[in-house]
Design a protein around this motif. Structure first.
Motif, PDB file in Angstrom:
ATOM      1  N   GLY A  85      37.751  36.252  43.209  1.00  0.00           N
ATOM      2  CA  GLY A  85      36.565  36.330  42.377  1.00  0.00           C
ATOM      3  C   GLY A  85      35.400  37.043  43.023  1.00  0.00           C
ATOM      4  O   GLY A  85      34.416  37.357  42.336  1.00  0.00           O
ATOM      5  N   GLY A  86      35.510  37.317  44.301  1.00  0.00           N
ATOM      6  CA  GLY A  86      34.447  37.981  45.022  1.00  0.00           C
ATOM      7  C   GLY A  86      34.486  39.488  44.880  1.00  0.00           C
ATOM      8  O   GLY A  86      35.313  40.049  44.159  1.00  0.00           O
ATOM      9  N   SER A  87      33.595  40.150  45.599  1.00  0.00           N
ATOM     10  CA  SER A  87      33.449  41.596  45.514  1.00  0.00           C
ATOM     11  C   SER A  87      33.409  42.227  46.893  1.00  0.00           C
ATOM     12  O   SER A  87      32.975  41.608  47.865  1.00  0.00           O
ATOM     13  CB  SER A  87      32.160  41.960  44.767  1.00  0.00           C
ATOM     14  OG  SER A  87      32.167  41.491  43.433  1.00  0.00           O
ATOM     15  N   LEU A  88      33.851  43.462  46.956  1.00  0.00           N
ATOM     16  CA  LEU A  88      33.734  44.304  48.132  1.00  0.00           C
ATOM     17  C   LEU A  88      33.436  45.718  47.678  1.00  0.00           C
ATOM     18  O   LEU A  88      33.796  46.104  46.564  1.00  0.00           O
ATOM     19  CB  LEU A  88      35.018  44.316  48.961  1.00  0.00           C
ATOM     20  CG  LEU A  88      35.400  43.087  49.776  1.00  0.00           C
ATOM     21  CD1 LEU A  88      36.793  43.279  50.361  1.00  0.00           C
ATOM     22  CD2 LEU A  88      34.388  42.843  50.882  1.00  0.00           C
ATOM     23  N   ARG A  89      32.804  46.485  48.534  1.00  0.00           N
ATOM     24  CA  ARG A  89      32.658  47.906  48.300  1.00  0.00           C
ATOM     25  C   ARG A  89      33.230  48.660  49.478  1.00  0.00           C
ATOM     26  O   ARG A  89      32.738  48.532  50.606  1.00  0.00           O
ATOM     27  CB  ARG A  89      31.205  48.318  48.083  1.00  0.00           C
ATOM     28  CG  ARG A  89      31.084  49.778  47.620  1.00  0.00           C
ATOM     29  CD  ARG A  89      29.659  50.225  47.397  1.00  0.00           C
ATOM     30  NE  ARG A  89      28.944  50.410  48.646  1.00  0.00           N
ATOM     31  CZ  ARG A  89      27.783  51.042  48.765  1.00  0.00           C
ATOM     32  NH1 ARG A  89      27.196  51.549  47.673  1.00  0.00           N
ATOM     33  NH2 ARG A  89      27.192  51.145  49.944  1.00  0.00           N
ATOM     34  N   LEU A  90      34.266  49.429  49.220  1.00  0.00           N
ATOM     35  CA  LEU A  90      34.867  50.267  50.237  1.00  0.00           C
ATOM     36  C   LEU A  90      34.170  51.616  50.259  1.00  0.00           C
ATOM     37  O   LEU A  90      33.763  52.135  49.221  1.00  0.00           O
ATOM     38  CB  LEU A  90      36.354  50.466  49.975  1.00  0.00           C
ATOM     39  CG  LEU A  90      37.201  49.203  49.812  1.00  0.00           C
ATOM     40  CD1 LEU A  90      38.666  49.588  49.654  1.00  0.00           C
ATOM     41  CD2 LEU A  90      36.999  48.255  50.982  1.00  0.00           C
ATOM     42  N   SER A  91      34.051  52.178  51.441  1.00  0.00           N
ATOM     43  CA  SER A  91      33.467  53.495  51.608  1.00  0.00           C
ATOM     44  C   SER A  91      34.448  54.400  52.320  1.00  0.00           C
ATOM     45  O   SER A  91      35.230  53.945  53.162  1.00  0.00           O
ATOM     46  CB  SER A  91      32.172  53.432  52.421  1.00  0.00           C
ATOM     47  OG  SER A  91      31.199  52.649  51.780  1.00  0.00           O
ATOM     48  N   LEU A 151      34.649  52.725  46.514  1.00  0.00           N
ATOM     49  CA  LEU A 151      35.449  51.938  45.589  1.00  0.00           C
ATOM     50  C   LEU A 151      34.786  50.574  45.470  1.00  0.00           C
ATOM     51  O   LEU A 151      34.849  49.766  46.397  1.00  0.00           O
ATOM     52  CB  LEU A 151      36.897  51.792  46.060  1.00  0.00           C
ATOM     53  CG  LEU A 151      37.813  51.051  45.091  1.00  0.00           C
ATOM     54  CD1 LEU A 151      38.025  51.879  43.816  1.00  0.00           C
ATOM     55  CD2 LEU A 151      39.154  50.724  45.743  1.00  0.00           C
ATOM     56  N   GLN A 152      34.124  50.352  44.343  1.00  0.00           N
ATOM     57  CA  GLN A 152      33.516  49.060  44.078  1.00  0.00           C
ATOM     58  C   GLN A 152      34.579  48.133  43.525  1.00  0.00           C
ATOM     59  O   GLN A 152      35.228  48.451  42.524  1.00  0.00           O
ATOM     60  CB  GLN A 152      32.362  49.196  43.082  1.00  0.00           C
ATOM     61  CG  GLN A 152      31.668  47.883  42.758  1.00  0.00           C
ATOM     62  CD  GLN A 152      30.976  47.277  43.955  1.00  0.00           C
ATOM     63  OE1 GLN A 152      30.250  47.967  44.662  1.00  0.00           O
ATOM     64  NE2 GLN A 152      31.211  45.989  44.194  1.00  0.00           N
ATOM     65  N   MET A 153      34.763  46.999  44.163  1.00  0.00           N
ATOM     66  CA  MET A 153      35.827  46.066  43.825  1.00  0.00           C
ATOM     67  C   MET A 153      35.193  44.740  43.416  1.00  0.00           C
ATOM     68  O   MET A 153      34.569  44.066  44.232  1.00  0.00           O
ATOM     69  CB  MET A 153      36.771  45.864  45.011  1.00  0.00           C
ATOM     70  CG  MET A 153      37.276  47.169  45.615  1.00  0.00           C
ATOM     71  SD  MET A 153      38.180  46.928  47.172  1.00  0.00           S
ATOM     72  CE  MET A 153      39.679  46.155  46.555  1.00  0.00           C
TER      73      MET A 153
END
Length: 126
Positions: free
Chosen positions: A15-21, A81-83
Motif C-alpha cells: 500500500g505504500g509508495s516509492l519513486r525510482l529514479s 517511476l512513481q510507484m
C-alpha cells in the motif's frame, strides 16, 4: 555511450509508495525513448512503461496502469517511476533502459533497448 544508474529502491509496506529514479549520462539522452522493466526471481523480465523523448507519449503495461507511472525530466537527465499502492507481487529488481536516439517508437520488448542500468531492488512486504 549511455550510462544509466537507478536509485530509490528499498523495502516498503504493501500500500505504500516509492519513486525510482534513473540518471542518464550521454548526449543522446533527451532524444531517447526510455523504459522501465522489472524482473522477479524465476520470472522473465517484464515491461512496465516507456516514454518518448519529449515525455509527451507514454506506454504503460496493463498490469501496472494507474499505480506505476513513468515520467522524465530532461533538464536533470532523469527518468522516474512513481510507484503507488504497492503490492507484494511488485517485488522485483527494477531496471531502466534506453533505446538508440534514432529509434523513436515506444517499445515493450527488452531486446529493443540497447542500454541498461544496474537495477534497484524493490521489496514490498505484506
Amino acid at each position: 555511450q549511455v550510462r544509466l544508474v537507478e536509485s530509490g529502491g528499498g523495502l516498503v509496506q504493501a500500500g505504500g509508495s516509492l519513486r525510482l529514479s534513473c540518471v542518464a549520462s550521454g548526449r543522446t539522452f533527451s532524444s531517447s525513448v526510455m523504459g522501465w522493466f522489472r524482473q522477479a526471481p524465476g520470472k522473465e523480465r517484464e515491461f512496465i512503461a516507456a516514454i518518448s523523448w519529449s515525455g509527451g507519449n507514454t506506454l504503460h503495461a496493463d498490469a501496472v496502469k494507474g499505480r506505476l507511472t513513468i515520467s522524465r525530466e530532461n533538464a536533470k537527465n532523469t527518468v522516474y517511476l512513481q510507484m503507488n499502492s504497492l503490492k507484494p507481487e511488485d517485488t522485483a529488481v527494477y531496471y531502466c533502459a534506453a533505446r538508440p536516439a534514432t529509434q523513436w517508437r515506444l517499445e515493450s520488448l527488452p531486446h529493443e533497448y540497447d542500454y541498461w542500468g544496474q537495477g534497484t531492488q524493490v521489496t514490498v512486504s505484506s
